[in-house]
Design a protein around this motif. Structure first.
Motif, mmCIF file in Angstrom:
data_model
loop_
_atom_site.group_PDB
_atom_site.id
_atom_site.type_symbol
_atom_site.label_atom_id
_atom_site.label_comp_id
_atom_site.label_asym_id
_atom_site.label_seq_id
_atom_site.Cartn_x
_atom_site.Cartn_y
_atom_site.Cartn_z
ATOM 1 N N ARG A 469 0.903 -1.309 -0.041
ATOM 2 C CA ARG A 469 0.031 -0.068 -0.327
ATOM 3 C C ARG A 469 0.924 1.352 0.021
ATOM 4 O O ARG A 469 1.751 1.381 0.716
ATOM 5 N N ASP A 470 0.478 2.098 -0.943
ATOM 6 C CA ASP A 470 1.313 3.567 -1.085
ATOM 7 C C ASP A 470 0.655 4.485 0.098
ATOM 8 O O ASP A 470 -0.335 5.037 -0.263
ATOM 9 N N LEU A 471 1.380 4.824 1.008
ATOM 10 C CA LEU A 471 0.823 5.838 2.052
ATOM 11 C C LEU A 471 1.777 7.273 1.722
ATOM 12 O O LEU A 471 1.474 8.124 2.750
ATOM 13 N N ARG A 472 2.407 7.290 0.780
ATOM 14 C CA ARG A 472 3.411 8.301 0.655
ATOM 15 C C ARG A 472 2.522 9.615 0.451
ATOM 16 O O ARG A 472 3.008 10.626 0.998
ATOM 17 N N SER A 473 1.455 9.859 -0.428
ATOM 18 C CA SER A 473 0.886 11.054 -0.422
ATOM 19 C C SER A 473 -0.507 10.990 0.244
ATOM 20 O O SER A 473 -0.753 12.239 0.827
ATOM 21 N N SER A 474 -0.682 9.969 0.885
ATOM 22 C CA SER A 474 -2.220 10.102 1.590
ATOM 23 C C SER A 474 -1.978 10.302 3.092
ATOM 24 O O SER A 474 -3.126 10.888 3.575
ATOM 25 N N HIS A 475 -0.604 9.999 3.697
ATOM 26 C CA HIS A 475 -0.730 9.989 5.052
ATOM 27 C C HIS A 475 0.054 11.070 5.441
ATOM 28 O O HIS A 475 1.601 11.093 4.933
ATOM 29 N N SER A 493 1.436 7.951 12.419
ATOM 30 C CA SER A 493 0.558 8.850 11.694
ATOM 31 C C SER A 493 -0.787 8.859 12.318
ATOM 32 O O SER A 493 -1.207 7.889 12.842
ATOM 33 N N ARG A 495 -4.883 10.754 11.536
ATOM 34 C CA ARG A 495 -5.601 11.444 10.824
ATOM 35 C C ARG A 495 -7.179 11.364 10.859
ATOM 36 O O ARG A 495 -7.420 10.104 11.445
ATOM 37 N N LEU A 497 -10.774 10.454 9.679
ATOM 38 C CA LEU A 497 -11.282 10.102 8.320
ATOM 39 C C LEU A 497 -12.555 10.888 8.036
ATOM 40 O O LEU A 497 -13.093 11.726 8.835
ATOM 41 N N THR A 582 3.744 -1.466 3.684
ATOM 42 C CA THR A 582 3.438 -0.265 2.892
ATOM 43 C C THR A 582 4.898 0.394 2.458
ATOM 44 O O THR A 582 5.851 -0.210 2.947
#
Lengths: 1051, 245
Positions: A469-475, A493, A495, A497, A582
């Motif tokens: 899972r790519d969390l680079r931009s979302s988190h 992290s 955040r 929702l 991730t």
């Protein structure tokens, strides 16, 4: 053939042991004659006595008797006979042989020197070569009887040879001999040594009697000390253990009383002895050549021979033990006592040792006793020709064997570590003693690893990108660590929702991606098991490329991670949890103080200054980002606070200090080097980690109920809390230890507003009373023992620091297999995991011990270079335990725990006068509940638990063992109590850092000094002669460069 | 066995002898009737049998035949029970072969070889018990056997060993003294002319002391000669008296 007819030939039959260990019978001839010189001036027959300067001693003519000692007397009481007043002794050949063969070489040499000394006027008479003095050994006659008989026969012969001019006295220890021969011949007396000395010498030289008595006494103890028994055969041992007649276990020598006490923990409880208490092995004969750590078989002695352990803090010969064993048992409190009857497995390793300071350089190739660094190991006899060279070095030795007739084990020299008290040598000694191997990583291992160089930068692989899972931009991901931390293994992290729920993520470095099972790196990490932090350095578990770079979740770069992401509802209840691999990019690498300050609301510029990631940005952008980050941190802290509160109330567990303390010790050196106050943010991070660990544990135990690696913290034993309760009682507090919740609550209440250190000490004592948390495989323990007492969680494991703990690596693999539902293939099975966890636990303990040892070393080195009267050698200390001959105190300023003696080895007690003068006088110590009073000739004083006292810190240097600090009581009043405590605490940490830096600087200085000293003033001349020619002048390099040029292609 | 005192301050050796004293020698001639000559020698606890055959025709390969003198053929062997641990090979090992060669050299020098050209004399020596000085005892026994066989010799060959302990030479060393690591000198002489027919040394000995030790050994040989000669005379007179009756 001159004397042929006078000689009489006979044969002597002997059975001796050949070099190959076989018994062979040997026949030797003996020639006897009539004319063996009697060496007496009274001789009437023509004995050819050698006289004059070069000749032998002659018997004196003016004594009233000649003395003939028998074999036993000569062997055991030679010292009495050595007295210069006793003259006219005839040593028979029989006696000399007995001294030579049954005694020792040294004894024999002493005898020879005695005979050579003309003042002693003593001789050796060859009675076995005298035709008439000799008597043949009869069949069935014991050696001892024969020796006595021939001694008497020789005495008689002598008497008659001198034509009855001189009475002869034969001394013996054998009562039967006295009875048998006493009245046989007139004027040939047979006396016991004691009687002889009393009758003849006591009036002139009374000390001879004292010598006799002390020799007798020491002889008795020696006989007791030395009689090791043979081991029973293996099959008897095995059947004995099975039938419960014997007990099997590892022998554990008491560090503080190594000569006397050892314990064996019973492996199976309750078969022969009603309870599973340890078995005491008292004294060296009972220990029967077992060395600390051996797997032994013990026979329990009858109840009448049971004894208790001593509660005295032993001041050992070379230094002192640290005395951290639990007290409470007294001499009357007997425990099962046994003796070793067999050894199943020797666990000998390499030992660090050194020579005793007064070791004489004996002849070349002599045997020398060395004293091991570890108090629990007996002295080892090695043979070396390099005594002179190795005298002041720490050396490594190995034990080879321990013969039944030898008091000490035999060993050999392996290598030297360096001079005693040299920092590097001492550190390598500590590592070796804790069996920590820290060789550099091998080339083959490095080859397995990915590279990341400026030319060839490491980047994430395409294949992985699809799987993760790519969390680079979302988190928004950030890490909070101590300042200057290199191996960042956890990031967070948080955040909100869209549905109003919260999402909390813990992202851990994905070490398992790089470290494949059974790869070389994996093997190495497994054997190391943990990163070792010493006071001034650390030894990584993983190679630097991983630990400081590819696995470290540094800000601003893409990294692989293992994530645990929870969805929490408004009340922070877990709605959903997601485990998975991730790809993350941490945005900020914060440090604790900064994060806390951010939450507390410091100014924007301050933040920007301290966070490199925020620099060089547009102002608006910066502002937006800071706000974003500040929000996240605040939210995180809120979540953590709530989680913790829930853990406290729901699970009943406000034992905050305990686990944090444990965590502190695990990462202590980092914290020590980066002194800081305890901030809320610490708890926040710890809480998130505990939360992640807990959830991971839940998951793996659910999927692999029989082979998950968990960490448990067993219930403490109630008797361990005795000391804590006593301490608390002395201040009027009541500590309940029935459950962890009760303990935590009552501990919270134990606050003395005037003296905040009290609470700290009580918590320390509580921690001390705890059992040790350890890893285990779920298959090998019943389910009700999975729990973690300190954290009050039903399942717990370690997941969050895979860079520095191997257990986490295993857990990562298990978690991945659980998530992907791959089944348990490729994972270690229960048996294997059980062994692994045992190994990891052992390595962890070793690492902690090494860390503690190194800190003590640094403390010692620090105080050693200080003047004794220096201000910093006096410190405030608090009594936390009272022992039979002293106190155990804690020095908050330096974090030292050590004993203070009130009674010294001579039995004198310490009294401190008002003026601060202390002196040792005769007196007594009375120990009552919670206090101890010293009554001396000068006055009396009473000390109570948790009293503040002032102590002087004295470096207690010890050649053979770890040097330590010794505390001396100088005042019963607290020292500088007006200092406010937070500063003291801060001081303590600053102090530690300062100590380490200072000691290192001195060590460096010494090194540079010594290296230049070595070569000295001759250096230049030596260099001119043997040094290399500078490159510019060297013909060799010129030719070499031609050669190089020739190889180059012509362009 | 370290630390055994081989020579005490009073000058006694380990078996009670003084340094110049030989072990007790007992010998007997003509112990076997089948052989041409035979003898038995006991030197302390070293016991040796010797048998001599010949001179007779060359046996076996004729290539060994010598035109101008007799071929002296020796064989030295040690009984398997002669040592404290049973010996595996009674003969043929390196030590025995060397011993055989030495015996051969010694008797080649002593026997008047030119009297019996193109023939052969066999000397067989068997050590029954070994306690040091095997060579000496063998030579002494063989001499007696050769005499018993009536083979003409220049003189008796007497052998004796010596060693050097502390700072005095000792004569006729036994096994214990032999194995202590001190030097060992073995000498065989023709006593009347004091000619040395064989000399061997094992171990290290300072040159200055060599003559002392050799003198000691030669003196030992002469003492041995006394014993041997007496025995021969007794034997001869016995044989003579038995012939007369």
């Amino acid at each position: 053939m001159v004397h042929d007819n006078q000689l009489e030939k006979s044969n002597k039959f002997l059975r001796i042991r050949s070099v190959h260990g076989r018994n062979i019978s040997v026949v030797r001839e003996v020639y006897r004659r009539e004319n063996v010189p009697c060496q007496s001036p009274l001789c009437l027959s023509d004995c050819q006595n050698s006289t004059g300067d070069g000749g032998l001693s002659l018997l004196p003519a003016d004594v009233n008797h000649y003395l003939i000692p028998d074999c036993q007397v000569a062997r055991e009481f030679l010292e009495v006979l050595e007295n210069p007043v006793v003259t006219g002794i005839i040593f028979l050949q029989t006696v000399v042989h007995s001294v030579q063969h049954e005694g020792s070489k040294r004894l024999y040499n002493r005898l020879r020197n005695l005979v050579k000394d003309k003042r002693k006027a003593s001789i050796i008479f060859h009675n076995e070569f005298q035709k008439y003095a000799y008597c043949e050994r009869e069949e069935g006659e014991t050696l001892c009887d024969w020796q006595t008989r021939s001694t008497y026969a020789a005495a008689e012969w002598y008497f008659h040879h001198l034509a009855t001019q001189k009475p002869i006295i034969m001394v013996t220890l054998n009562k039967q001999a006295i009875e048998k021969y006493e009245n046989k011949t007139l004027n040939v007396f047979v006396l016991s040594l004691e009687e002889y000395l009393r009758k003849f010498w006591q009036s002139h030289i009374p000390e001879v009697m004292e010598l006799y008595e002390s020799l007798t006494a020491s002889l008795e103890t020696k006989v007791k000390e030395k009689d090791y028994k043979g081991y029973l055969p293996l099959d008897i041992l095995e059947s004995g253990v099975k039938s419960g007649r014997f007990v099997q276990g590892h022998i554990n020598v008491n560090r503080n009383n190594a000569g006397q006490e050892a314990f064996v923990r019973q492996k199976r409880s309750g078969s022969t002895v009603e309870d599973d208490r340890d078995i005491l092995i008292h004294g060296m004969p009972a220990r029967n050549r077992a060395v600390h750590g051996d797997l032994v078989v013990v026979e329990v002695l009858p109840r009448s021979e049971w004894r208790g352990r001593s509660s005295v803090i032993k001041e050992s010969q070379e230094g002192q033990g640290e005395g951290d064993e639990e007290d409470g048992a007294t001499d009357e409190n007997v425990m099962p006592t046994g003796r070793v009857v067999g050894i199943l497995q020797r666990n000998w390793r390499e030992y660090v040792a050194s020579f005793a300071s007064n070791e004489q350089v004996s002849e070349k190739g002599g045997k020398v006793l060395v004293i091991p660094w570890d108090y629990r190991i007996p002295k080892i006899r090695i043979s070396t020709r390099q005594v002179e060279k190795l005298k002041d070095q720490r050396i490594v030795v190995r034990i080879d064997s321990w013969e039944i007739d030898s008091q000490y084990p035999n060993g050999h020299f392996v290598k030297t570590l360096g001079p005693i008290e040299d920092l590097e040598a001492e550190i390598s000694a500590i590592l070796l003693e804790n069996t920590i191997h820290v060789s550099a990583f091998s080339e083959a291992q490095m080859k397995e690893l990915p590279v990341d160089t400026p030319d060839n930068p490491w980047c994430i692989e395409e294949a992985e990108l699809n799987k993760r899972r790519d969390l680079r931009s979302s988190h928004l991901i950030f890490s909070i660590d101590p300042k200057g931390c290199e191996d960042v293994d956890d990031t967070l992290s948080v955040r909100e929702l869209a549905n109003g729920n919260l999402e909390l993520g813990v992202h851990i470095a994905d070490v398992t991606h790089f470290v494949k099972p059974d790869s070389l790196t994996d093997m190495e990490a497994k054997s190391r098991s943990t990163t070792v932090y010493l006071a001034d350095r650390r030894y990584d578990m993983l190679p630097g490329i991983l630990s400081a770079n590819l696995c470290s979740l540094i800000s601003g770069v893409d990294r692989y991670a293992m994530s645990v992401i929870w969805e929490l509802d408004k009340n922070f209840e877990v709605v959903d949890v997601l485990y998975g691999k991730t790809i993350i990019r941490s945005s900020y690498k914060l440090f604790y103080e900064m994060a806390q300050a951010m939450h507390d609301g410091i100014s924007l510029t301050e933040i920007v200054k301290n966070v490199p990631e925020l620099q060089n940005m547009l102002e608006e952008e910066t502002e937006k980002r800071v706000e974003e980050l500040r929000c996240a941190v605040t939210l995180l802290m809120r979540v953590a606070r709530c989680l913790k509160a829930r853990r406290v109330s729901g699970g009943a567990l406000e034992l905050e200090s305990v686990e944090v303390q444990v965590q502190l010790t695990e990462t202590k050196s980092v914290e020590d080097l980066n002194p800081k106050d305890h901030l809320e943010i610490h708890d926040t991070i710890a809480e998130c980690m505990i939360f992640a660990n807990h959830w991971v544990a839940k998951k793996i135990v659910e999927v692999f109920p029989n082979q998950a690696l968990l960490r448990h913290h067993p219930l403490p034993k109630s008797e361990q809390f005795e000391n804590l309760k006593n301490c608390a009682k002395s201040k009027g507090f009541d500590v309940k230890t029935s459950s962890n919740k009760a303990l935590a609550e009552t501990l919270d209440r134990c606050v003395d507003s005037k003296d905040p250190v009290i609470n700290k000490i009580l918590r320390m004592l509580a921690t001390q009373a705890m059992s040790v948390a350890s890893y285990f495989s779920t298959g090998s323990l019943p389910r009700d023992q999975y729990f973690h007492y300190g954290l009050a969680l039903d399942y717990y494991t370690h997941f969050t620091s895979p860079i520095r703990r191997y257990a986490d690596v295993l857990v990562h693999r298990q978690l991945m297999a659980a998530v992907l539902a791959e089944g348990s293939e490729g994972l270690p099975g229960n048996q294997e995991l059980d062994e692994l966890s045992e190994h990891i636990n052992h390595q962890h303990r070793a690492a902690q011990n090494a860390q503690r040892d190194s800190q003590e070393l640094f403390q010692y080195l620090y105080f050693k270079q200080k003047d004794l009267n220096n201000e910093c050698c006096r410190a405030d200390a608090i009594i936390f335990q009272i022992r039979a001959n002293g106190l155990m105190v804690f020095v908050p300023r330096y974090g030292i725990r050590a004993p203070v003696y009130l009674r010294n080895k001579d039995g004198q007690v310490l009294y401190v006068q008002e003026s601060g003068q202390s002196e040792w006088t005769g007196g007594s110590i009375t120990k009552s509940e919670g206090s101890v009073s010293v009554n001396s000739l000068v006055g009396s004083m009473t000390l109570t638990l948790l009293d503040h006292i002032t102590v002087k810190i004295i470096p207690n240097s010890s050649r053979a063992h770890a040097s330590s600090l010794k505390l001396e009581l100088i005042s019963t009043e607290g020292y500088a109590l007006d200092q406010d405590i937070p500063t003291t605490e801060k001081m303590s940490k600053n102090q530690k850092q300062a100590i380490i830096q200072e000691v290192r600087a001195v060590a460096e200085e010494k090194r540079t000094q010594s290296s230049s000293e070595d070569q000295g003033h001759q250096f230049h001349s030596l260099k001119a002669e043997f040094g290399q020619t500078p490159e510019s002048e060297s013909l060799y390099s010129l030719f070499e460069s031609f050669k190089e040029m020739a190889k180059k292609p012509i362009s | 066995m370290a630390g055994l005192e081989l020579l005490s301050d009073q000058g006694f050796r380990i078996d009670g002898r003084r340094s110049h004293e030989l072990r007790k020698i007992q010998c007997k001639l003509g112990v076997f009737s089948q052989a041409d000559g035979s003898a038995y020698v006991e030197q302390g606890n070293t016991k040796v049998l010797a048998a001599v055959y010949g001179p007779h025709e060359i046996r076996g390969s004729r290539s060994k035949l010598l035109q101008d003198k007799v071929l002296v053929n020796c064989q030295y062997s040690m009984a398997t029970f002669s040592t404290s641990e049973r010996k595996r090979r009674p003969r043929g090992d390196r030590k025995s072969q060397e011993m055989t060669m030495h015996l051969q050299q010694t008797f080649n020098a002593a026997i008047l070889t030119s009297l019996h050209p193109r023939s052969q004399i066999d000397i067989f020596v068997e050590v029954l018990q070994s306690d040091g000085g095997n060579y000496c005892a063998s030579v002494n026994a063989a001499t007696l056997a050769v005499i018993d066989a009536g083979i003409p010799m220049k003189d008796y060959v007497c052998a004796c060993s010596a060693s050097y302990l502390g700072d005095s030479p000792i004569v006729d060393i036994n096994y214990l003294e032999e194995s202590s690591g001190s030097p060992e000198i073995t000498v065989a002489v023709l006593p009347k002319s004091e000619q040395i027919v064989f000399l061997e040394m094992n171990g290290r000995l300072h040159e200055d002391n060599l003559s002392k030790v050799v003198d000691m050994a030669v003196k030992g040989c002469k003492d041995v000669y006394g014993v041997l000669d007496r025995t021969v005379r007794e034997h001869v007179s016995q044989v003579g008296s038995s012939l007369e009756t």
